[in-house]
Write an enzyme that holds these catalytic residues in place. Structure first.
Site, PDB file in Angstrom:
ATOM      1  N   GLY A  38       0.819  -1.210   0.000  1.00 27.41           N
ATOM      2  CA  GLY A  38       0.000   0.000   0.000  1.00 27.41           C
ATOM      3  C   GLY A  38       0.844   1.249   0.000  1.00 27.41           C
ATOM      4  O   GLY A  38       0.479   2.266   0.581  1.00 27.41           O
TER       5      GLY A  38
ATOM      6  N   GLY B 260       2.755   2.341  -3.006  1.00 23.87           N
ATOM      7  CA  GLY B 260       3.025   2.888  -4.343  1.00 23.87           C
ATOM      8  C   GLY B 260       4.183   2.234  -5.064  1.00 23.87           C
ATOM      9  O   GLY B 260       4.544   2.645  -6.156  1.00 23.87           O
TER      10      GLY B 260
ATOM     11  N   GLY C 287       4.269  -0.929  -6.052  1.00 24.41           N
ATOM     12  CA  GLY C 287       3.851  -2.096  -6.836  1.00 24.41           C
ATOM     13  C   GLY C 287       3.929  -3.405  -6.078  1.00 24.41           C
ATOM     14  O   GLY C 287       4.196  -4.454  -6.664  1.00 24.41           O
ATOM     15  N   SER C 288       3.664  -3.359  -4.747  1.00 23.08           N
ATOM     16  CA  SER C 288       3.747  -4.611  -3.972  1.00 23.08           C
ATOM     17  C   SER C 288       2.699  -5.613  -4.442  1.00 23.08           C
ATOM     18  O   SER C 288       2.951  -6.815  -4.471  1.00 23.08           O
ATOM     19  CB  SER C 288       3.582  -4.339  -2.477  1.00 23.08           C
ATOM     20  OG  SER C 288       2.231  -4.056  -2.157  1.00 23.08           O
ATOM     21  N   SER C 289       1.509  -5.120  -4.808  1.00 23.06           N
ATOM     22  CA  SER C 289       0.457  -6.063  -5.215  1.00 23.06           C
ATOM     23  C   SER C 289       0.838  -6.756  -6.519  1.00 23.06           C
ATOM     24  O   SER C 289       0.599  -7.950  -6.698  1.00 23.06           O
ATOM     25  CB  SER C 289      -0.897  -5.354  -5.368  1.00 23.06           C
ATOM     26  OG  SER C 289      -0.842  -4.355  -6.365  1.00 23.06           O
TER      27      SER C 289
ATOM     28  N   ASP D 215       2.021  -1.857 -13.624  1.00 23.21           N
ATOM     29  CA  ASP D 215       2.754  -2.406 -12.470  1.00 23.21           C
ATOM     30  C   ASP D 215       3.177  -3.850 -12.714  1.00 23.21           C
ATOM     31  O   ASP D 215       4.330  -4.226 -12.464  1.00 23.21           O
ATOM     32  CB  ASP D 215       1.882  -2.341 -11.195  1.00 23.21           C
ATOM     33  CG  ASP D 215       1.680  -0.916 -10.714  1.00 23.21           C
ATOM     34  OD1 ASP D 215       2.110   0.011 -11.419  1.00 23.21           O
ATOM     35  OD2 ASP D 215       1.080  -0.735  -9.635  1.00 23.21           O
TER      36      ASP D 215
END
Ligand SMILES: Nc1ncnc2c1ncn2[C@@H]1O[C@H](COP(=O)(O)OP(=O)(O)OP(=O)(O)O)[C@@H](O)[C@H]1O
Ligand SMILES: C[C@@](O)(CCO)CC(=O)[O-]
Ligand SMILES: [Mg+2]
Length: 417
Positions: free
Chosen positions: A140, A142, A144-146, A234
């Site tokens: 969460g 910014g 690009g962890s997801s 991403d």
């Protein structure tokens, strides 16, 4: 155990996070954006077991979730009868994903979405798997962890069942040489996966282009579960690495990229990308003639920056670069204010902008904004005492900052057995 191995292989993969230099949010509206990978990665270790269940271990979220394979089979049998949309609803209900899902339930949804999609034909013979995912990327924020999370899962599952193959790069008996984070090494030791540390056939490898495209497609689908309407930038940068120019779902690798040093500042203000994208959508739909030109201006920044970056990359050593860096600083500042105008700024990001500008650096948010991370460009030869001073002041304000280089590998397999 031998029977398990025939079905699935153990794999260790990793994928990087990203920074968007310019173009976030505008890219959702078909404008161009430039992104590069960062040297912070997400790691996934998948081990087949004969336990009768799928276990997801997420130390970053203090979550260990176990699903009996019999339950997953039941879930799959329900799914096959419905339409795609119905299938997704069933899966969401199974993972308790409602209107305002928790990060944990979204993490489970992504895993089960990809697992049931990639391994559905292996369910009959599946005896169990453990999946550990550890990330160096704050979530969460910014970076690009997801996307890195989804890319690791897609690559890990496709590799473990042999749907894609790893082009081995080098035989290496010491996995430590791949600079695995200590957390992963400890887990590997604890699990008694000693073979992983000493196995003479251990190797690292890349994927062929068509396999990368498959990983990209599946991780994009998973990103839609987290973000709603992601542009796809991403997951693309996490899969392919390096630096890319992205527009309308398609991208081009940027070959002429100078080596840049970035100060990454984490404000520790947690936000959710889906909500930030929805905020811009509301403004855009309410005031299209006001917001559209701002998005066009952001795209102009991207195009200008691309030209300047190419010029910087083609300079010979010792050639003056001050003016080019000064233009890049201007573009960062303008972009910062434009992102504020479309409603994705935050007081913490303004504070970072102010503090960095006091020592002559420009910063802007990266990713979805509303908190998360900011980036500031550090020109070569920049005063290290000024830099230490600002880092100290950022820390006093409760922010975390670190210098990072950009570019670098996309998704990689570190080990397969
Ligand atoms: N280490 C992790 N373990 C488990 N889930 C993770 C991990 N990292 C990311 N996630 C998933 O990613 C989600 C956060 O994604 P989100 O898109 O909101 O932020 P981000 O990807 O860090 O930032 P951005 O999209 O702006 O680059 C979490 O809800 C979780 O589902
Ligand atoms: C905010 C956004 O532009 C970038 C998030 O990293 C959303 C997207 O492109 O999907
Ligand atoms: Mg994300």
């Amino acid at each position: 155990m031998a029977a398990v191995k025939e079905v699935l292989k153990s794999v260790l993969v990793s994928a990087p996070g990203k920074v968007i230099l310019h173009g976030e949010h505008a890219v959702v509206y078909g404008k161009t954006a430039i992104a590069t990978s960062v040297d912070l990665r997400c790691y996934l270790l998948l081990s087949p077991r004969a336990t009768g269940d799928v276990k997801l271990i997420l130390p970053d979220m203090q979550l260990t979730q176990t699903w009996p394979i019999s339950e997953l089979k039941k879930l799959l049998s329900q799914r096959i009868e419905g339409t795609d949309d119905d299938n997704l609803q069933i899966l969401k209900r199974f993972c308790n994903v409602g209107e305002n899902p928790s990060m944990k339930s979204l993490a489970c949804l992504v895993l089960l979405y990809l697992l049931t999609k990639i391994l559905h034909h292996k369910m009959a013979t599946l005896t169990g798997i453990d999946i550990l995912i550890y990330s160096q990327l704050p979530f969460g924020a910014g970076l690009g962890s997801s996307a890195a999370y989804s890319v690791c899962i897609a690559a890990g599952l496709l590799t473990c069942c042999g749907a894609i193959t790893v082009n081995k790069k080098e035989a290496n008996s010491d996995i430590k040489s791949h600079n695995l984070p200590e957390m992963m090494l400890e887990y590997i030791r604890e699990r008694g996966e000693g073979v992983l540390l000493t196995d003479a056939v251990s190797s690292w490898g890349e994927y062929a282009k068509e396999d990368l495209e498959l990983i990209n497609k599946l991780s994009y689908e998973a990103e839609t579960l987290v973000h709603g309407t992601p542009s796809g930038i991403d997951n693309s940068i996490s899969v392919f690495g390096g630096a890319i120019k992205f527009k309308n779902g398609a991208f081009k690798q940027i070959d002429k990229m100078p080596s840049l040093t970035i100060l990454l500042v984490y404000t520790k203000v947690l936000r959710n990308t889906k909500k930030m994208v929805a905020r811009v959508r509301d403004l855009h739909d309410k005031y299209p003639s006001v917001i559209s030109p701002l998005l066009t201006s952001i795209e102009e920044i991207v195009l200008k920056s691309e030209t300047v970056l190419a010029k910087l990359a083609s300079l010979s050593e010792g050639e003056p670069n001050n003016e080019l860096y000064s233009t890049l600083q201007d573009l960062f500042t303008i972009n910062h204010h434009l992102l504020n105008s479309i409603g994705v700024g935050h007081a913490s990001l303004d504070k970072v902008h102010h503090m960095t500008s006091e020592i002559g650096l420009a910063s802007k948010l990266t990713g979805a904004g509303g908190g998360g991370c900011a980036i500031a460009l550090i020109p070569p030869g920049f005063s290290s005492s000024h830099l230490s001073e600002v880092k100290g002041r950022l820390e006093e304000s409760g922010f975390e900052s670190w210098e990072t280089s950009i570019g670098g590998n996309g998704v990689r397999a570190h080990w397969i057995h």
